[in-house]
Design an enzyme around this catalytic site. Structure first.
Site, mmCIF file in Angstrom:
data_model
loop_
_atom_site.group_PDB
_atom_site.id
_atom_site.type_symbol
_atom_site.label_atom_id
_atom_site.label_comp_id
_atom_site.label_asym_id
_atom_site.label_seq_id
_atom_site.Cartn_x
_atom_site.Cartn_y
_atom_site.Cartn_z
ATOM 1 N N GLU A 18 0.802 -1.240 0.000
ATOM 2 C CA GLU A 18 0.000 0.000 0.000
ATOM 3 C C GLU A 18 0.828 1.279 0.000
ATOM 4 O O GLU A 18 0.769 2.067 0.949
ATOM 5 C CB GLU A 18 -0.961 0.013 1.197
ATOM 6 C CG GLU A 18 -1.864 -1.196 1.265
ATOM 7 C CD GLU A 18 -2.817 -1.169 2.469
ATOM 8 O OE1 GLU A 18 -2.748 -0.228 3.277
ATOM 9 O OE2 GLU A 18 -3.621 -2.110 2.585
ATOM 10 N N GLU A 51 -5.672 -10.960 -0.896
ATOM 11 C CA GLU A 51 -6.451 -10.782 0.338
ATOM 12 C C GLU A 51 -7.947 -10.775 0.031
ATOM 13 O O GLU A 51 -8.709 -9.973 0.581
ATOM 14 C CB GLU A 51 -6.044 -9.463 1.027
ATOM 15 C CG GLU A 51 -4.559 -9.365 1.294
ATOM 16 C CD GLU A 51 -4.141 -8.103 2.035
ATOM 17 O OE1 GLU A 51 -4.999 -7.425 2.623
ATOM 18 O OE2 GLU A 51 -2.947 -7.799 2.015
HETATM 19 C C1 XIL Z 1 -5.543 -6.281 8.722
HETATM 20 C C2 XIL Z 1 -5.810 -7.438 9.656
HETATM 21 O O1 XIL Z 1 -6.747 -8.300 9.076
HETATM 22 C C3 XIL Z 1 -6.323 -6.918 10.977
HETATM 23 O O2 XIL Z 1 -6.427 -7.984 11.915
HETATM 24 C C4 XIL Z 1 -5.366 -5.865 11.529
HETATM 25 O O3 XIL Z 1 -5.904 -5.319 12.705
HETATM 26 C C5 XIL Z 1 -5.135 -4.773 10.517
HETATM 27 O O4 XIL Z 1 -4.664 -5.354 9.306
HETATM 28 N N1 XIL Z 1 -4.669 -4.764 3.963
HETATM 29 C C6 XIL Z 1 -3.600 -5.515 4.373
HETATM 30 C C7 XIL Z 1 -3.709 -6.360 5.568
HETATM 31 O O5 XIL Z 1 -2.580 -5.562 3.662
HETATM 32 O O6 XIL Z 1 -2.497 -6.481 6.249
HETATM 33 C C8 XIL Z 1 -4.782 -5.857 6.504
HETATM 34 O O7 XIL Z 1 -4.932 -6.790 7.546
HETATM 35 C C9 XIL Z 1 -6.075 -5.639 5.769
HETATM 36 C C10 XIL Z 1 -5.892 -4.615 4.676
#
Ligand code: XIL
Length: 360
Positions: free
Chosen positions: A164, A269
């Site tokens: 990101e 994801e």
């Molecule tokens: C999220 C997790 O799922 C949560 O448990 C944590 O509190 C915050 O991060 N994009 C990403 C992930 O790359 O690392 C994120 O994961 C969700 C959004």
């Protein structure tokens, strides 16, 4: 003749009985009690299927652990490999949770995708308050990346090196690395990671390619620039935290656009949220679950249309609905995954498998 007929009849009957009796023989093992074919995600999909793993569930919930072993052949630690988890103090590292996940995966023949070396938006407090020159920041970045990559060398197959880095409008996201090093912090991360492990695959990971053409373009420009200057990069991760209303066309266009780079493509994801307007808590009806299922199917279909050698895999962000980050505090209650609150397969699970088999 009579003898032959009798023998043949006997053979057919006995083979049928034999197979009924040992319903584990390979050509009948996939039929469940009502005659439906019943195989797993990893057995069906021609690409690796991953899940984001919660360390506490992996340690304590047998059902969860067994489901991971049964269904998945890739996994990503949901939080345990992030900077803030692995490197909580300038001179202290915490490996226990990440090592536990990696050892579990290796013991069960599951690939590990590392997430993430740098997530510029989320840093441990000691990094946020770090004081030093540009060179001090670079040294600190290098130490973190190389210590982590070397620790997992030979065990972790691939890393989201930077996660990101862009805004939806395509500009660089403001963060401590950008402010203290400059925009080349991104390429430095890739160079440091490559130096630490020449064999590990290096990914740039982000979200929003499917709804922001500006962000998509920024990612494509990054890859073009890296290639022109021989900065190492092997793959792109599309987080694909999506919702049912995003059109199939937008998703397909995003997947095709990133595939045009020739890099490995990881839907890293994935989840399909359905509760974007509902009251806080709700039980989805069949119509909504079916809409979700067909969105999963169309995402899988779009993914299968890119060259096979670029299909690094599809990872869902968590396993069961109850574990989804969408259900964390302050967010709408949701049911975005393939398995429900009791880890039972949902219509989306079936649709994912059918699409992965090319049957939908
Ligand atoms: C999220 C997790 O799922 C949560 O448990 C944590 O509190 C915050 O991060 N994009 C990403 C992930 O790359 O690392 C994120 O994961 C969700 C959004």
């Amino acid at each position: 003749m009579m003898i032959f007929f009798k023998y043949k009849t006997f053979s057919i009957i006995s083979v049928s009985f034999f197979c009924l009796a040992i319903s584990n023989c390979s050509f009948v093992s996939n039929a469940n009690s009502i005659g439906q074919v019943d195989t797993t995600l990893k057995a069906i999909a021609p690409f690796p299927v991953g899940g984001a793993v919660k360390i506490n569930l992996l340690r304590n919930d047998r059902l969860y652990r067994n489901l991971l072993i049964k269904e998945y052949n890739s996994l990503t630690a949901e939080n345990a490999m992030k900077f803030v988890a692995l490197h909580p103090g300038k001179d202290s590292y915490r490996w226990e949770d990440a090592d536990y996940i990696v050892n579990f995966a290796l013991d069960n023949n599951i690939r590990v995708h590392g997430h993430t070396l740098i997530w510029p938006r989320v840093n441990p407090p000691w990094v946020t308050t770090f004081k030093g020159s540009r060179n001090d920041w670079k040294r600190m970045l290098k130490t973190h990346i190389q210590t982590v990559v070397k620790h997992f060398k030979g065990k972790v197959k691939s890393w989201d090196v930077v996660n990101e880095a862009f805004e939806d409008n395509g500009t660089y996201k403001d963060n401590v690395w950008l402010r203290n090093i400059g925009k080349d912090y991104i390429e430095l991360c890739f160079k440091y990671a490559r130096e630490a492990d020449p064999n590990v695959l290096l990914f740039y990971n982000d979200y929003g390619h499917e709804y922001s053409t500006k962000k998509l373009q920024a990612v494509l420009n990054l890859v073009k620039d890296f290639k022109s200057r021989n900065i190492p990069i092997d793959g792109l991760g599309l987080q694909m935290h999506t919702v049912v209303r995003v059109t199939d066309l937008k998703i397909k266009n995003a997947i095709n656009a990133v595939a045009s780079t020739g890099l490995l493509i990881h839907l890293s994801e994935l989840e399909v949220a359905i509760n974007y307007q509902q009251p806080k808590s709700f039980i989805p009806d069949k119509t909504l679950l079916d809409r979700q299922a067909s969105k999963y199917a169309s995402i899988v279909k779009a993914y299968l249309s890119i060259p096979k050698k670029q299909q690094y895999g599809i990872t869902t962000w968590n396993v069961g609905d109850k574990d989804s980050w969408k259900n964390s505090k302050g967010r709408n209650h949701d049911h975005p995954l393939l398995f429900d609150y009791q880890y039972q397969p949902k219509p989306a699970y079936k649709a994912f498998k059918l699409a992965a088999e090319g049957k939908q």
